[in-house]
Design a protein around this motif. Sequence first.
Motif, PDB file in Angstrom:
ATOM      1  N   ASP A   4       0.809  -1.229  -0.088  1.00 43.92           N
ATOM      2  CA  ASP A   4      -0.003  -0.044  -0.135  1.00 43.92           C
ATOM      3  C   ASP A   4       0.796   1.218  -0.021  1.00 43.92           C
ATOM      4  O   ASP A   4       1.669   1.429   0.815  1.00 43.92           O
ATOM      5  N   LEU A   5       0.770   1.851  -1.115  1.00 42.61           N
ATOM      6  CA  LEU A   5       1.597   3.113  -1.141  1.00 42.61           C
ATOM      7  C   LEU A   5       1.025   4.369  -1.070  1.00 42.61           C
ATOM      8  O   LEU A   5       1.517   5.425  -0.958  1.00 42.61           O
ATOM      9  N   ALA A   6      -0.480   4.410  -0.653  1.00 42.43           N
ATOM     10  CA  ALA A   6      -1.124   5.458  -0.254  1.00 42.43           C
ATOM     11  C   ALA A   6      -0.716   6.137   1.050  1.00 42.43           C
ATOM     12  O   ALA A   6      -0.544   5.711   2.108  1.00 42.43           O
ATOM     13  N   ASN A   7      -0.366   7.428   0.732  1.00 44.65           N
ATOM     14  CA  ASN A   7       0.250   8.236   1.904  1.00 44.65           C
ATOM     15  C   ASN A   7       1.334   7.864   2.743  1.00 44.65           C
ATOM     16  O   ASN A   7       1.459   7.994   3.829  1.00 44.65           O
ATOM     17  N   VAL A   8       2.296   7.225   1.895  1.00 48.31           N
ATOM     18  CA  VAL A   8       3.414   6.946   2.298  1.00 48.31           C
ATOM     19  C   VAL A   8       4.382   7.586   1.966  1.00 48.31           C
ATOM     20  O   VAL A   8       4.731   8.112   0.957  1.00 48.31           O
ATOM     21  N   LYS A   9       5.482   7.880   2.941  1.00 47.42           N
ATOM     22  CA  LYS A   9       6.701   8.780   2.558  1.00 47.42           C
ATOM     23  C   LYS A   9       7.836   7.972   1.602  1.00 47.42           C
ATOM     24  O   LYS A   9       8.182   6.758   1.812  1.00 47.42           O
ATOM     25  N   MET A  10       8.002   8.588   0.473  1.00 45.94           N
ATOM     26  CA  MET A  10       9.035   8.125  -0.306  1.00 45.94           C
ATOM     27  C   MET A  10      10.189   8.705  -0.224  1.00 45.94           C
ATOM     28  O   MET A  10      10.365   9.858   0.138  1.00 45.94           O
ATOM     29  N   ALA A  11      11.213   7.970  -0.638  1.00 44.07           N
ATOM     30  CA  ALA A  11      12.639   8.713  -0.397  1.00 44.07           C
ATOM     31  C   ALA A  11      13.609   8.046  -1.679  1.00 44.07           C
ATOM     32  O   ALA A  11      13.205   7.198  -2.192  1.00 44.07           O
ATOM     33  N   LEU A  12      14.901   8.451  -1.507  1.00 40.98           N
ATOM     34  CA  LEU A  12      16.075   8.168  -2.453  1.00 40.98           C
ATOM     35  C   LEU A  12      16.464   6.601  -1.721  1.00 40.98           C
ATOM     36  O   LEU A  12      16.554   6.721  -0.528  1.00 40.98           O
ATOM     37  N   ASN A  13      16.818   5.779  -2.665  1.00 39.02           N
ATOM     38  CA  ASN A  13      16.835   4.601  -2.124  1.00 39.02           C
ATOM     39  C   ASN A  13      18.455   4.834  -1.331  1.00 39.02           C
ATOM     40  O   ASN A  13      19.293   5.376  -2.227  1.00 39.02           O
ATOM     41  N   PRO A  14      18.630   4.104  -0.221  1.00 36.24           N
ATOM     42  CA  PRO A  14      19.906   4.622   0.533  1.00 36.24           C
ATOM     43  C   PRO A  14      21.110   4.065  -0.210  1.00 36.24           C
ATOM     44  O   PRO A  14      22.100   4.945  -0.200  1.00 36.24           O
ATOM     45  N   PHE A  15      21.120   3.191  -0.743  1.00 37.44           N
ATOM     46  CA  PHE A  15      22.284   2.847  -1.463  1.00 37.44           C
ATOM     47  C   PHE A  15      22.547   3.522  -2.878  1.00 37.44           C
ATOM     48  O   PHE A  15      23.696   3.745  -3.167  1.00 37.44           O
ATOM     49  N   CYS A  16      21.425   4.054  -3.456  1.00 36.30           N
ATOM     50  CA  CYS A  16      21.650   5.189  -4.588  1.00 36.30           C
ATOM     51  C   CYS A  16      22.176   6.384  -3.969  1.00 36.30           C
ATOM     52  O   CYS A  16      23.226   7.022  -4.599  1.00 36.30           O
TER      53      CYS A  16
END
Length: 125
Positions: A27-39
């Motif tokens: 479930d991606l609704a209202n979820v904080k997204m970020a830059l992949n840590p390894f990237c």
Amino acid sequence: MKVLVPVKRVIDYNVKVRVKADQSDVDLANVKMALNPFCEIAVEEAVRLKESGVATEVIAVSLGGTVCQEQIRTALALGADRGILVESDTELQPLAVAKLLKAVVEKEQPDLIIMGKQAIDQDNN
């Protein structure tokens, strides 16, 4: 030397992942997204190369919807010189990602590509 760094948008590693009610996906609704840590580590290493005078330009590239601009901006804030967003309205499978990255590499002609070791969402990269 021109350095290219692919960056991926993933669920923030501090967020507890929820599964949809039908158990079909995350479930991606209202979820904080970020830059992949390894990237992020890859971008930091490319910036270190630039600061030491080995590299002249750092380019971050991301594939996906317009929401991936946020991860490009994060890479720019870390010190990347340019960002490239290859927009796609559909969810990209690994083979499509590889083909799109190949096209970007052929166009940009970087001397070095630095990638994170894996993505924390699906463990591929």
